[in-house]
Design a protein around this motif. Structure first.
Motif, PDB file in Angstrom:
ATOM      1  N   ILE A   1      -3.794   4.964  -0.473  1.00  0.00           N
ATOM      2  CA  ILE A   1      -4.633   5.699   0.475  1.00  0.00           C
ATOM      3  C   ILE A   1      -4.326   7.183   0.308  1.00  0.00           C
ATOM      4  O   ILE A   1      -3.192   7.619   0.540  1.00  0.00           O
ATOM      5  CB  ILE A   1      -4.320   5.305   1.937  1.00  0.00           C
ATOM      6  CG1 ILE A   1      -4.479   3.792   2.144  1.00  0.00           C
ATOM      7  CG2 ILE A   1      -5.220   6.078   2.906  1.00  0.00           C
ATOM      8  CD1 ILE A   1      -3.930   3.309   3.483  1.00  0.00           C
ATOM      9  N   ILE A   2      -5.322   7.958  -0.125  1.00  0.00           N
ATOM     10  CA  ILE A   2      -5.141   9.401  -0.230  1.00  0.00           C
ATOM     11  C   ILE A   2      -5.783  10.031   0.992  1.00  0.00           C
ATOM     12  O   ILE A   2      -6.936   9.750   1.314  1.00  0.00           O
ATOM     13  CB  ILE A   2      -5.792   9.952  -1.516  1.00  0.00           C
ATOM     14  CG1 ILE A   2      -5.117   9.352  -2.753  1.00  0.00           C
ATOM     15  CG2 ILE A   2      -5.714  11.482  -1.547  1.00  0.00           C
ATOM     16  CD1 ILE A   2      -5.747   9.770  -4.060  1.00  0.00           C
ATOM     17  N   LEU A   3      -5.030  10.874   1.682  1.00  0.00           N
ATOM     18  CA  LEU A   3      -5.588  11.557   2.845  1.00  0.00           C
ATOM     19  C   LEU A   3      -6.150  12.909   2.459  1.00  0.00           C
ATOM     20  O   LEU A   3      -5.525  13.658   1.706  1.00  0.00           O
ATOM     21  CB  LEU A   3      -4.506  11.763   3.911  1.00  0.00           C
ATOM     22  CG  LEU A   3      -4.682  10.777   5.069  1.00  0.00           C
ATOM     23  CD1 LEU A   3      -3.832   9.580   4.782  1.00  0.00           C
ATOM     24  CD2 LEU A   3      -4.378  11.407   6.377  1.00  0.00           C
TER      25      LEU A   3
ATOM     26  N   TYR B   1       6.806  -1.836   7.489  1.00  0.00           N
ATOM     27  CA  TYR B   1       6.417  -3.235   7.366  1.00  0.00           C
ATOM     28  C   TYR B   1       5.584  -3.583   8.577  1.00  0.00           C
ATOM     29  O   TYR B   1       6.028  -3.379   9.706  1.00  0.00           O
ATOM     30  CB  TYR B   1       7.672  -4.108   7.289  1.00  0.00           C
ATOM     31  CG  TYR B   1       8.512  -3.674   6.121  1.00  0.00           C
ATOM     32  CD1 TYR B   1       8.369  -4.272   4.886  1.00  0.00           C
ATOM     33  CD2 TYR B   1       9.374  -2.574   6.228  1.00  0.00           C
ATOM     34  CE1 TYR B   1       9.074  -3.820   3.783  1.00  0.00           C
ATOM     35  CE2 TYR B   1      10.083  -2.108   5.136  1.00  0.00           C
ATOM     36  CZ  TYR B   1       9.931  -2.739   3.913  1.00  0.00           C
ATOM     37  OH  TYR B   1      10.606  -2.281   2.823  1.00  0.00           O
ATOM     38  N   PHE B   2       4.373  -4.047   8.353  1.00  0.00           N
ATOM     39  CA  PHE B   2       3.584  -4.482   9.492  1.00  0.00           C
ATOM     40  C   PHE B   2       2.691  -5.648   9.099  1.00  0.00           C
ATOM     41  O   PHE B   2       2.523  -5.957   7.916  1.00  0.00           O
ATOM     42  CB  PHE B   2       2.800  -3.324  10.125  1.00  0.00           C
ATOM     43  CG  PHE B   2       1.691  -2.762   9.284  1.00  0.00           C
ATOM     44  CD1 PHE B   2       1.959  -1.859   8.275  1.00  0.00           C
ATOM     45  CD2 PHE B   2       0.377  -3.121   9.535  1.00  0.00           C
ATOM     46  CE1 PHE B   2       0.921  -1.328   7.508  1.00  0.00           C
ATOM     47  CE2 PHE B   2      -0.674  -2.586   8.780  1.00  0.00           C
ATOM     48  CZ  PHE B   2      -0.387  -1.683   7.756  1.00  0.00           C
TER      49      PHE B   2
ATOM     50  N   ILE C   1       3.332  -4.058   3.162  1.00  0.00           N
ATOM     51  CA  ILE C   1       4.449  -3.139   2.941  1.00  0.00           C
ATOM     52  C   ILE C   1       3.803  -1.795   2.636  1.00  0.00           C
ATOM     53  O   ILE C   1       2.980  -1.684   1.724  1.00  0.00           O
ATOM     54  CB  ILE C   1       5.331  -3.549   1.743  1.00  0.00           C
ATOM     55  CG1 ILE C   1       5.972  -4.917   1.989  1.00  0.00           C
ATOM     56  CG2 ILE C   1       6.408  -2.493   1.477  1.00  0.00           C
ATOM     57  CD1 ILE C   1       6.839  -5.398   0.832  1.00  0.00           C
ATOM     58  N   LEU C   2       4.153  -0.787   3.419  1.00  0.00           N
ATOM     59  CA  LEU C   2       3.513   0.513   3.269  1.00  0.00           C
ATOM     60  C   LEU C   2       4.544   1.544   2.834  1.00  0.00           C
ATOM     61  O   LEU C   2       5.583   1.703   3.480  1.00  0.00           O
ATOM     62  CB  LEU C   2       2.880   0.904   4.607  1.00  0.00           C
ATOM     63  CG  LEU C   2       2.043   2.176   4.631  1.00  0.00           C
ATOM     64  CD1 LEU C   2       0.970   2.039   5.698  1.00  0.00           C
ATOM     65  CD2 LEU C   2       2.883   3.405   4.920  1.00  0.00           C
TER      66      LEU C   2
ATOM     67  N   ILE D   1       0.835  -1.192   0.000  1.00  0.00           N
ATOM     68  CA  ILE D   1       0.000   0.000   0.000  1.00  0.00           C
ATOM     69  C   ILE D   1       0.875   1.250   0.000  1.00  0.00           C
ATOM     70  O   ILE D   1       2.034   1.226   0.422  1.00  0.00           O
ATOM     71  CB  ILE D   1      -0.976   0.037   1.202  1.00  0.00           C
ATOM     72  CG1 ILE D   1      -0.242  -0.215   2.521  1.00  0.00           C
ATOM     73  CG2 ILE D   1      -2.070  -0.977   1.035  1.00  0.00           C
ATOM     74  CD1 ILE D   1      -1.182  -0.304   3.718  1.00  0.00           C
ATOM     75  N   ALA D   2       0.317   2.345  -0.503  1.00  0.00           N
ATOM     76  CA  ALA D   2       1.027   3.620  -0.480  1.00  0.00           C
ATOM     77  C   ALA D   2       0.081   4.664   0.076  1.00  0.00           C
ATOM     78  O   ALA D   2      -1.137   4.543  -0.063  1.00  0.00           O
ATOM     79  CB  ALA D   2       1.476   4.000  -1.896  1.00  0.00           C
ATOM     80  N   THR D   3       0.634   5.674   0.734  1.00  0.00           N
ATOM     81  CA  THR D   3      -0.195   6.756   1.237  1.00  0.00           C
ATOM     82  C   THR D   3       0.213   8.056   0.562  1.00  0.00           C
ATOM     83  O   THR D   3       1.375   8.253   0.234  1.00  0.00           O
ATOM     84  CB  THR D   3      -0.021   6.964   2.752  1.00  0.00           C
ATOM     85  OG1 THR D   3       1.357   7.250   3.007  1.00  0.00           O
ATOM     86  CG2 THR D   3      -0.421   5.728   3.526  1.00  0.00           C
TER      87      THR D   3
END
Lengths: 312, 445
Positions: B115-117, B81-82, B90-91, B12-14
């Motif tokens: 994920i867009i904040l 990493y969680f 993997i973030l 994932i990416a934020t």
């Protein structure tokens, strides 16, 4: 390189969904093949520590049945555990790779470096490392760093450009898109390549167990004379002697990381093999560096500062 | 921390603007999934106390560089990493400043979900549109907009409903296929790991629940047609090697798409020859079948001249040789792009010399239309044509990310200048990519 038929990482490969370890292994092999093909004179930094052992194992897999197409380099602080040096030599021989050694002791002996007041030699490794890279004209340098180890490392790319002074500029890193790696650099510059970037400590131990990878014996439980200093158990020996008020105790310990004898702490543990360690790591409440590395406790930015200067 | 060894992996990416609370959200995710260890928590509690804060500032977990802590902002992509009992993650935490949009592109290029904040106090801002455009361009399979600071607005329910509707409208315009909006408070943890009693009007999942149930995109790639860019040829000729392997000749690479079987028919480009797969090796272990994502070595029945950069593919992959590459690019370099500029183009494992033939238009993020320009600056998104010295074997990006993506590299400095996505105008493609199509010399959106 021999690959055992009992390898559990690869034996599941006929099912269509790849496991986490299969994906990580494949990514690392891809990185090795890509960067070794584009580089002129790669070299792999090999300390005998578990991450560099896993890295070397993956390199052997990437190029099988050919021998690993580059030498390994060890920056020897002079304070290394003897069983690790022995393991290092045996491993290089078994895999038929050339071992280059850059010696911090040589630098201290001829005055190019001087001993630090605290006796820690880890920060002294940077100069011999950069000299060895320059002298060997190495343009691709493999390191075993993982992004889960430390906050500054979490910002590192898989391919990380270093200028001719070996410096890392975290504010000017190349975007890393898809799995298209850019290893271009100008003469004098080199790229550090971190094939284990996406592995966690737990992944490393799972892989060691699954692939039956040999490690230096001190990763597993053994009895040792230790003293308690700054909250860490240090091995008593040539480089660590008890100070006033410190008592030597014999305890069953193992190491979570392998570095200088003077600043790498042991943890009390009965874990005698990779499976035991795996169970222990999975329930640990401390990071491996937080638990056992005095050099990372120096300041909030200790690792970043050393990395900027060209450290591993 | 409990991890399923065989558990799937979601990348994932934020993304968000400055002060949207992205680092706080990431810290919150790590904290609430119990992936923060005691010494890490103690360290941030110490620093937070020293700064006179009441509680631990979770953003400190991810802001790893000295300048970031000093300025209280995130500068570079941080990878985290969680794991939860359901899945490993993997973030890629991508910074918010406009000048760091290239980092969002970086994070999104490998992400299964983005994920867009959005700060509900500020609503949709230019960066939100930019990040939606990036998600659509890069074809990120799942998009989540986390509406943060929901605890700070008095009319939370109405505010959420309005933003939800506006965002879906915008996503439709960009051609984003799957959008989930979630009202959260990263600071308090509302709807991050668990559904919050503070938002009884919200009926959807918490962020973590959503991430745990998303399908993994890796298996989608396996259903594509087989593509295998050759990385290197393995021919052990030294005496050190097993004498049985003296005649070994294998082609090493990572399967970019599809599935390959022993006995299967494949095409080799640019040789233009067909042959069959004699064997598949994974470091000495023979396999009958190998799938997208695996790094293997192929042995072929016929002696064909194959080198690094060549493509072994299924007979119907549709990768056609081309020396004129039409593509949408995100320009990532401070040095601008001009027509006639010389570049290196890296496509799969092949690096070729190229010249930018024409700049065909730039995407205006406000009007969502194409505009005519002479050059691209940092963060511009637009369409260009590149002529290359040797053919590449690509497909449109929407058909195959692996065969449709490339980098532009500055031959002088070696810098990565652009992320490129090949356009195949003969195929109808949804969303922004399809809309950025030249029609009668004009661009429509």
């Amino acid at each position: 390189m021999t690959t055992t038929a009992t390898s559990t990482v690869t034996s599941a490969s006929n099912s269509s969904a790849l496991t986490q370890l299969q994906r990580l292994e494949a990514e690392s092999m891809h990185i090795f093949r890509e960067t070794a093909s584009e580089g002129e004179r790669p070299v792999l930094l090999f300390s005998g520590g578990k991450d560099s052992v896993v890295m070397l194992h993956l390199a052997a897999k990437a190029f099988w049945p050919c021998p690993i197409p580059f030498p390994v380099l060890h920056v020897d602080t002079g304070h290394n555990f003897p069983e690790v040096l022995d393991f290092r030599n045996r491993t290089a021989e078994r895999l038929k790779v050339r071992l280059e050694v850059a010696s911090v002791q040589d630098y201290i002996d001829d005055g190019r470096l001087s001993e630090r007041p605290d006796g820690t030699r880890n920060p002294l490794q940077t100069v011999p490392l950069l000299d060895a890279i320059t002298d060997g004209r190495h343009d691709v340098v493999y390191g075993g760093a993982r992004r889960d180890e430390e906050k500054a490392r979490a910002k590192e790319r898989i391919i990380s450009l270093r200028d001719e002074f070996g410096q890392w500029n975290p504010r000017d890193q190349r975007p890393e898109l898809w799995s298209l790696y850019n290893t271009r650099h100008r003469p004098g510059e080199h790229v550090r390549v971190f094939p284990l970037s996406n592995w966690t400590e737990l992944d490393i131990w799972r892989y060691i167990a699954a692939e039956n990878i040999e490690l230096p014996p001190l990763y597993y439980a053994h009895e040792r004379d230790v003293i308690l200093r700054d909250g860490m158990l240090l091995a008593v020996g040539e480089y660590v002697t008890p100070r006033d008020g410190e008592d030597i105790e014999r305890r069953t310990v193992r190491y979570r990381t392998v570095g200088d004898m003077s600043c790498t702490g042991a943890v009390e543990s009965p874990a005698a093999n990779a499976e035991d360690v795996l169970a222990e790591v999975a329930t640990s409440t401390l990071t491996e560096r937080g638990a056992t590395r005095a050099d990372d406790r120096m300041s909030e930015a200790a690792m970043e500062d050393r990395k900027r200067e060209g450290y591993f | 921390m409990s991890v399923d060894t065989r558990g799937s992996l979601l990348r994932i990416a934020t993304a968000g603007s400055v002060d949207d609370g992205k680092s706080t959200l990431v810290g919150r995710l790590l904290h609430d999934t119990k992936n923060i260890l005691v010494d890490q928590l103690e360290a941030i509690e110490r620093v937070s106390q020293a700064r006179g804060l009441d509680s631990a500032d979770l953003a400190l977990l991810t802001d790893g560089l000295r300048a970031e802590r000093e300025q209280g902002i995130t500068i570079d992509v941080a990878y985290r990493y969680f794991a939860t009992p359901a899945r490993n993650f993997i973030l890629a935490d991508c910074p918010g400043h406009v000048q760091y949009t290239r980092n969002t592109v970086t994070g999104a290029s490998t992400a299964d979900a983005l994920i867009i904040l959005v700060d509900v106090e500020h609503g949709i801002v230019e960066q939100t549109r930019r990040h939606l455009a990036v998600a659509a361009l890069l074809g990120v399979p799942h998009l989540i907009v986390a509406l943060n600071k929901i605890d700070l607005v008095p009319d939370a329910e109405q505010r959420f409903a309005q933003l939800n509707s506006d965002l879906h409208e915008l996503a439709d315009q960009f051609g984003v296929l799957a959008l989930q909006t979630i009202p959260i408070s990263a600071l308090r943890g509302d709807n991050v790991a668990e559904k919050s009693p503070n938002t009884p009007w919200y009926e959807g999942p918490s962020l973590l629940e959503w991430l745990e149930t998303l399908p993994d995109s890796a298996e989608l790639t396996q259903s594509e047609r087989f593509a295998f860019p050759v990385q290197t040829v393995l021919r052990p000729q030294s005496a050190a090697v097993d004498p049985e392997l003296v005649d070994y000749r294998g082609y090493a690479g990572q399967i970019a798409a599809g599935t390959v079987r022993v006995g299967g028919t494949v095409t080799v480009q640019p040789a233009g020859r067909q042959t069959t797969v004699e064997g598949i090796d994974l470091a000495g272990q023979p396999l009958e079948v190998a799938v997208a994502g695996q790094s293997v070595t192929l042995r072929l029945s016929d002696q064909i001249d194959i080198t690094r950069g060549d493509l072994i593919s299924g007979v119907d992959t549709g990768a056609e040789p081309s020396q004129s590459v039409e593509a949408v690019v995100c320009w990532l370099d401070e040095k601008p792009l001009h027509e006639g500029q010389r570049v290196l183009l890296k496509h799969t494992t092949r690096v070729v010399r190229g010249i930018v033939g024409s700049i065909d238009g730039r995407l205006n993020l406000d009007s969502l239309s194409a505009e005519s320009v002479d050059s691209f600056g940092l963060n511009d998104i637009g369409r260009i044509t590149v002529r290359v010295a040797e053919p590449i074997f690509g497909t449109g990006y929407t058909q195959s990310h692996a065969l449709g993506s490339f980098l532009l590299i500055d031959p002088q400095t070696g810098r990565t200048q652009a992320a490129g996505m090949i356009q195949d105008d003969s195929v109808e493609t949804p969303g922004v990519l399809g809309s950025l199509k030249a029609e009668h010399g004009d661009w429509r959106i």
